[in-house]
Design a protein around this motif. Structure first.
Motif, mmCIF file in Angstrom:
data_model
loop_
_atom_site.group_PDB
_atom_site.id
_atom_site.type_symbol
_atom_site.label_atom_id
_atom_site.label_comp_id
_atom_site.label_asym_id
_atom_site.label_seq_id
_atom_site.Cartn_x
_atom_site.Cartn_y
_atom_site.Cartn_z
ATOM 1 N N HIS A 184 1.996 -4.328 -13.774
ATOM 2 C CA HIS A 184 2.372 -5.628 -13.204
ATOM 3 C C HIS A 184 1.392 -6.049 -12.118
ATOM 4 O O HIS A 184 0.889 -7.181 -12.122
ATOM 5 C CB HIS A 184 3.799 -5.588 -12.651
ATOM 6 C CG HIS A 184 4.272 -6.933 -12.225
ATOM 7 N ND1 HIS A 184 4.203 -7.358 -10.918
ATOM 8 C CD2 HIS A 184 4.797 -7.956 -12.941
ATOM 9 C CE1 HIS A 184 4.674 -8.588 -10.840
ATOM 10 N NE2 HIS A 184 5.046 -8.978 -12.054
ATOM 11 N N GLU A 185 1.108 -5.155 -11.197
ATOM 12 C CA GLU A 185 0.186 -5.484 -10.108
ATOM 13 C C GLU A 185 -1.204 -5.814 -10.626
ATOM 14 O O GLU A 185 -1.898 -6.678 -10.081
ATOM 15 C CB GLU A 185 0.118 -4.316 -9.112
ATOM 16 C CG GLU A 185 1.394 -4.127 -8.329
ATOM 17 C CD GLU A 185 1.447 -2.809 -7.572
ATOM 18 O OE1 GLU A 185 0.511 -1.982 -7.708
ATOM 19 O OE2 GLU A 185 2.446 -2.597 -6.859
ATOM 20 N N TRP B 97 10.894 9.201 -15.332
ATOM 21 C CA TRP B 97 11.200 7.872 -14.772
ATOM 22 C C TRP B 97 10.243 7.543 -13.639
ATOM 23 O O TRP B 97 9.789 6.399 -13.514
ATOM 24 C CB TRP B 97 12.639 7.800 -14.272
ATOM 25 C CG TRP B 97 13.614 7.384 -15.328
ATOM 26 C CD1 TRP B 97 14.612 8.151 -15.857
ATOM 27 C CD2 TRP B 97 13.697 6.127 -16.007
ATOM 28 N NE1 TRP B 97 15.293 7.442 -16.816
ATOM 29 C CE2 TRP B 97 14.762 6.195 -16.922
ATOM 30 C CE3 TRP B 97 12.954 4.948 -15.923
ATOM 31 C CZ2 TRP B 97 15.107 5.132 -17.747
ATOM 32 C CZ3 TRP B 97 13.316 3.890 -16.755
ATOM 33 C CH2 TRP B 97 14.373 3.985 -17.651
ATOM 34 N N ARG C 164 -1.818 -7.113 -13.495
ATOM 35 C CA ARG C 164 -1.710 -8.221 -14.456
ATOM 36 C C ARG C 164 -2.235 -7.823 -15.839
ATOM 37 O O ARG C 164 -3.045 -8.521 -16.460
ATOM 38 C CB ARG C 164 -2.424 -9.456 -13.932
ATOM 39 C CG ARG C 164 -1.806 -9.997 -12.657
ATOM 40 C CD ARG C 164 -2.578 -11.200 -12.137
ATOM 41 N NE ARG C 164 -1.994 -11.686 -10.900
ATOM 42 C CZ ARG C 164 -2.320 -11.225 -9.684
ATOM 43 N NH1 ARG C 164 -3.215 -10.262 -9.543
ATOM 44 N NH2 ARG C 164 -1.757 -11.726 -8.601
ATOM 45 N N ASP D 43 7.832 4.396 -13.745
ATOM 46 C CA ASP D 43 7.897 3.410 -12.670
ATOM 47 C C ASP D 43 6.500 3.106 -12.136
ATOM 48 O O ASP D 43 6.126 1.937 -11.980
ATOM 49 C CB ASP D 43 8.807 3.905 -11.547
ATOM 50 C CG ASP D 43 8.856 2.934 -10.385
ATOM 51 O OD1 ASP D 43 9.368 1.814 -10.571
ATOM 52 O OD2 ASP D 43 8.363 3.299 -9.297
ATOM 53 N N GLY D 44 5.722 4.140 -11.866
ATOM 54 C CA GLY D 44 4.374 3.940 -11.350
ATOM 55 C C GLY D 44 3.486 3.191 -12.332
ATOM 56 O O GLY D 44 2.707 2.317 -11.937
ATOM 57 N N ARG D 45 3.609 3.506 -13.601
ATOM 58 C CA ARG D 45 2.782 2.850 -14.611
ATOM 59 C C ARG D 45 3.172 1.385 -14.792
ATOM 60 O O ARG D 45 2.303 0.520 -14.936
ATOM 61 C CB ARG D 45 2.871 3.603 -15.928
ATOM 62 C CG ARG D 45 2.182 4.950 -15.845
ATOM 63 C CD ARG D 45 2.332 5.761 -17.092
ATOM 64 N NE ARG D 45 1.617 7.028 -16.928
ATOM 65 C CZ ARG D 45 1.728 8.035 -17.763
ATOM 66 N NH1 ARG D 45 2.502 7.952 -18.832
ATOM 67 N NH2 ARG D 45 1.054 9.144 -17.537
ATOM 68 N N VAL D 46 4.459 1.103 -14.798
ATOM 69 C CA VAL D 46 4.908 -0.285 -14.940
ATOM 70 C C VAL D 46 4.491 -1.099 -13.720
ATOM 71 O O VAL D 46 4.007 -2.229 -13.852
ATOM 72 C CB VAL D 46 6.430 -0.360 -15.176
ATOM 73 C CG1 VAL D 46 6.944 -1.794 -15.084
ATOM 74 C CG2 VAL D 46 6.788 0.251 -16.531
ATOM 75 N N ARG D 47 4.644 -0.525 -12.538
ATOM 76 C CA ARG D 47 4.196 -1.224 -11.328
ATOM 77 C C ARG D 47 2.703 -1.522 -11.391
ATOM 78 O O ARG D 47 2.265 -2.618 -11.054
ATOM 79 C CB ARG D 47 4.506 -0.398 -10.081
ATOM 80 C CG ARG D 47 5.946 -0.388 -9.704
ATOM 81 C CD ARG D 47 6.166 0.541 -8.498
ATOM 82 N NE ARG D 47 7.558 0.681 -8.232
ATOM 83 C CZ ARG D 47 8.251 -0.120 -7.408
ATOM 84 N NH1 ARG D 47 7.642 -1.104 -6.786
ATOM 85 N NH2 ARG D 47 9.533 0.073 -7.218
ATOM 86 N N ARG D 48 1.912 -0.536 -11.825
ATOM 87 C CA ARG D 48 0.465 -0.736 -11.911
ATOM 88 C C ARG D 48 0.120 -1.816 -12.930
ATOM 89 O O ARG D 48 -0.758 -2.649 -12.701
ATOM 90 C CB ARG D 48 -0.231 0.584 -12.273
ATOM 91 C CG ARG D 48 -1.714 0.473 -12.447
ATOM 92 C CD ARG D 48 -2.419 0.127 -11.128
ATOM 93 N NE ARG D 48 -3.828 -0.071 -11.388
ATOM 94 C CZ ARG D 48 -4.488 -1.219 -11.189
ATOM 95 N NH1 ARG D 48 -3.872 -2.262 -10.688
ATOM 96 N NH2 ARG D 48 -5.756 -1.313 -11.478
ATOM 97 N N TRP E 77 4.234 -12.006 -18.301
ATOM 98 C CA TRP E 77 4.717 -10.638 -18.131
ATOM 99 C C TRP E 77 5.844 -10.367 -19.122
ATOM 100 O O TRP E 77 5.904 -9.306 -19.743
ATOM 101 C CB TRP E 77 5.192 -10.441 -16.688
ATOM 102 C CG TRP E 77 5.878 -9.143 -16.422
ATOM 103 C CD1 TRP E 77 7.205 -8.968 -16.189
ATOM 104 C CD2 TRP E 77 5.278 -7.843 -16.355
ATOM 105 N NE1 TRP E 77 7.477 -7.632 -15.974
ATOM 106 C CE2 TRP E 77 6.301 -6.918 -16.064
ATOM 107 C CE3 TRP E 77 3.985 -7.375 -16.503
ATOM 108 C CZ2 TRP E 77 6.072 -5.559 -15.929
ATOM 109 C CZ3 TRP E 77 3.759 -6.010 -16.369
ATOM 110 C CH2 TRP E 77 4.793 -5.116 -16.082
#
Length: 76
Positions: A51-52, A40, A54, A44-49, A64
């Motif tokens: 999104h950030e 998890w 784009r 989380d880190g991959r999804v944040r990256r 998104w």
């Protein structure tokens, strides 16, 4: 499908664990929980990256949300 675990085992089911088997299985469950927690954190880190950064734009998605539905869960 009801996935709840009953409080009392089915008497026709498998034999109860002895103390050593129960301890070993409990240790395995704890290891699995720790592995899921690590996974998890990585997710989380991959999804944040994504999104950030784009990621959806670079891949040609309109939003998104579209990236999330079509990019991450493609219908094969």
């Amino acid at each position: 499908m009801d996935r709840r675990i009953p409080d009392r085992p089915d008497p026709a089911g498998p034999a109860p664990l002895d103390r050593e088997q129960a301890r070993a299985l409990t240790a395995q469950i704890r290891e699995s929980i720790a592995a899921v927690e690590r996974a998890w954190a990585v997710l989380d880190g991959r999804v944040r990256r994504a999104h950030e950064g784009r990621a959806w734009i670079a891949l040609g998605y309109a939003s998104w949300g579209q990236y999330g539905v079509s990019g991450l869960f493609p219908q094969d």
